[in-house]
Motif scaffolding. Structure first.
Motif, short mmCIF file in Angstrom:
data_model
loop_
_atom_site.label_atom_id
_atom_site.label_comp_id
_atom_site.label_asym_id
_atom_site.label_seq_id
_atom_site.Cartn_x
_atom_site.Cartn_y
_atom_site.Cartn_z
N ARG A 80 -1.52 4.39 -5.81
CA ARG A 80 -1.76 4.46 -4.37
C ARG A 80 -0.51 4.13 -3.55
N ALA A 81 0.29 3.16 -4.05
CA ALA A 81 1.51 2.80 -3.32
C ALA A 81 2.46 3.99 -3.26
N ALA A 82 2.58 4.71 -4.40
CA ALA A 82 3.46 5.88 -4.42
C ALA A 82 2.91 6.97 -3.51
N ASP A 83 1.59 7.15 -3.51
CA ASP A 83 0.98 8.15 -2.63
C ASP A 83 1.27 7.83 -1.17
N LEU A 84 1.09 6.56 -0.82
CA LEU A 84 1.33 6.17 0.57
C LEU A 84 2.81 6.32 0.92
N GLY A 85 3.68 5.94 -0.01
CA GLY A 85 5.12 6.11 0.22
C GLY A 85 5.47 7.57 0.47
N ALA A 86 4.87 8.46 -0.30
CA ALA A 86 5.14 9.89 -0.13
C ALA A 86 4.61 10.37 1.22
N LEU A 87 3.46 9.85 1.62
CA LEU A 87 2.90 10.24 2.92
C LEU A 87 3.81 9.77 4.06
N ILE A 88 4.28 8.53 3.95
CA ILE A 88 5.18 8.00 4.99
C ILE A 88 6.47 8.83 5.02
N ALA A 89 7.02 9.11 3.84
CA ALA A 89 8.27 9.89 3.80
C ALA A 89 8.08 11.26 4.46
N ALA A 90 6.89 11.83 4.29
CA ALA A 90 6.62 13.15 4.86
C ALA A 90 6.41 13.11 6.37
N ARG A 91 5.99 11.96 6.90
CA ARG A 91 5.62 11.87 8.32
C ARG A 91 6.67 11.18 9.19
N VAL A 92 7.70 10.60 8.57
CA VAL A 92 8.77 9.97 9.37
C VAL A 92 9.92 10.96 9.46
N ARG A 93 10.32 11.22 10.70
CA ARG A 93 11.34 12.27 10.95
C ARG A 93 12.72 11.65 11.11
N GLU A 134 11.79 0.31 5.07
CA GLU A 134 12.97 -0.55 4.87
C GLU A 134 14.18 0.35 4.58
N LEU A 135 15.26 0.15 5.31
CA LEU A 135 16.51 0.88 5.05
C LEU A 135 17.38 -0.05 4.20
N ALA A 136 17.25 0.09 2.87
CA ALA A 136 17.84 -0.91 1.96
C ALA A 136 19.35 -1.00 2.08
N PHE A 137 20.01 0.11 2.45
CA PHE A 137 21.47 0.11 2.51
C PHE A 137 22.00 -0.76 3.64
N LEU A 138 21.11 -1.25 4.52
CA LEU A 138 21.55 -2.14 5.60
C LEU A 138 21.25 -3.62 5.28
N VAL A 159 10.37 -16.65 3.13
CA VAL A 159 9.83 -15.46 3.81
C VAL A 159 9.57 -14.36 2.79
N GLU A 160 8.34 -13.88 2.74
CA GLU A 160 7.97 -12.78 1.85
C GLU A 160 8.12 -11.48 2.64
N THR A 161 9.05 -10.63 2.19
CA THR A 161 9.29 -9.37 2.91
C THR A 161 8.64 -8.23 2.16
N ARG A 162 7.82 -7.46 2.86
CA ARG A 162 7.14 -6.32 2.21
C ARG A 162 7.35 -5.06 3.03
N ALA A 163 7.65 -3.97 2.32
CA ALA A 163 7.83 -2.68 2.98
C ALA A 163 6.91 -1.68 2.29
N LEU A 164 6.27 -0.82 3.07
CA LEU A 164 5.43 0.21 2.47
C LEU A 164 6.28 1.30 1.81
N LEU A 165 7.48 1.51 2.36
CA LEU A 165 8.42 2.47 1.77
C LEU A 165 9.83 1.93 1.93
N THR A 166 10.60 1.94 0.85
CA THR A 166 12.01 1.54 0.90
C THR A 166 12.86 2.76 0.60
N VAL A 167 13.84 3.03 1.48
CA VAL A 167 14.75 4.16 1.25
C VAL A 167 16.18 3.64 1.18
N GLY A 168 17.03 4.40 0.50
CA GLY A 168 18.44 4.04 0.38
C GLY A 168 18.64 3.00 -0.67
#
Ligand SMILES: O=P(O)(O)OC[C@H]1O[C@H](OP(=O)(O)OP(=O)(O)O)[C@H](O)[C@@H]1O
Ligand SMILES: Nc1ncnc2[nH]cnc12
Length: 184
Positions: free
Chosen positions: A5-18, A159-163, A175-184
């Motif tokens: 499900r996490a991968a599915d949601l990540g793919a959905l977010i990747a598809a919907r963020v421009r 999350e923009l990991a490269f930053l 602090v517990e940091t959670r991202a639904l999708l991490t890129v970079g």
């Protein structure tokens, strides 16, 4: 069959963020979440996924960071059974405030919360859309802690990991940091 499900949601977010190149300044690739927000199913799944990270009743307040953190944070608070606290850009809150300044990918800013927004010991989840350099989220953690409350986590859509924002939050400790999708 196992459904990730996490991968599915990540793919959905990747598809919907421009990606919008060179906004708001040359060299920045802006992550525009408006297509995701406009998709009722995707928006609902994102809100549900953030609530599920802690479970309903596990936090007392959700602190949403102006402006895009309001859009995600308010429905998360509602579904989690928590109150909502707006963390606003300087000069927008009417009563007594505490403030913190920070740098981000494309400038610098000051955020504020009402001094009486939290009760000491309250469990607070900070919600925003994007974690980039971590300057904004770090300032929000500082404000919540100065107000006497406990930060249970920082949850973001992307999350923009490269930053290296996560490292800056980790350096604060606790602090517990959670991202639904991490890129970079
Ligand atoms: O990790 P950082 O480098 O601090 O960047 C992340 C912040 O930048 C964006 O907000 P922005 O200040 O552009 O405000 P907006 O939501 O009002 O557009 C985003 O919504 C985060 O709050
Ligand atoms: N590249 C980016 N896109 C959207 N929001 C951001 N906040 C900081 N950097 C950002």
């Amino acid at each position: 069959m196992t459904v990730d499900r996490a991968a599915d949601l990540g793919a959905l977010i990747a598809a919907r963020v421009r990606d919008v190149p060179d906004y708001p300044q040359p060299g920045v690739v802006f992550k525009d979440i408006t297509p995701l927000l406009a998709d009722a199913g995707a928006f609902g799944q994102v809100v549900g996924a953030v609530v599920a990270q802690y479970g309903a009743g596990a936090v007392d307040k959700v602190a949403g960071i102006e402006a895009r953190g309001f859009i995600l944070g308010a429905p998360v608070a509602d579904r989690a059974g928590a109150g909502f606290v707006p963390v606003r850009k300087a000069g927008k809150l009417p009563s007594q405030v505490i403030a913190a300044s920070y740098d981000l990918e494309y400038g610098s800013a000051t955020i504020e919360v009402h001094a009486d927004a939290f009760t000491p010991g309250e469990r607070v989840l900070i919600v925003d859309d994007v974690l980039a350099t971590g300057g904004t989220a770090r300032a929000a953690v500082e404000l919540v802690r100065r107000a006497g409350a406990t930060v249970v986590g920082v949850s973001v859509l992307l999350e923009l990991a490269f930053l290296h924002g996560r490292e800056r939050l980790d350096a604060l400790g606790g602090v517990e940091t959670r991202a639904l999708l991490t890129v970079g």
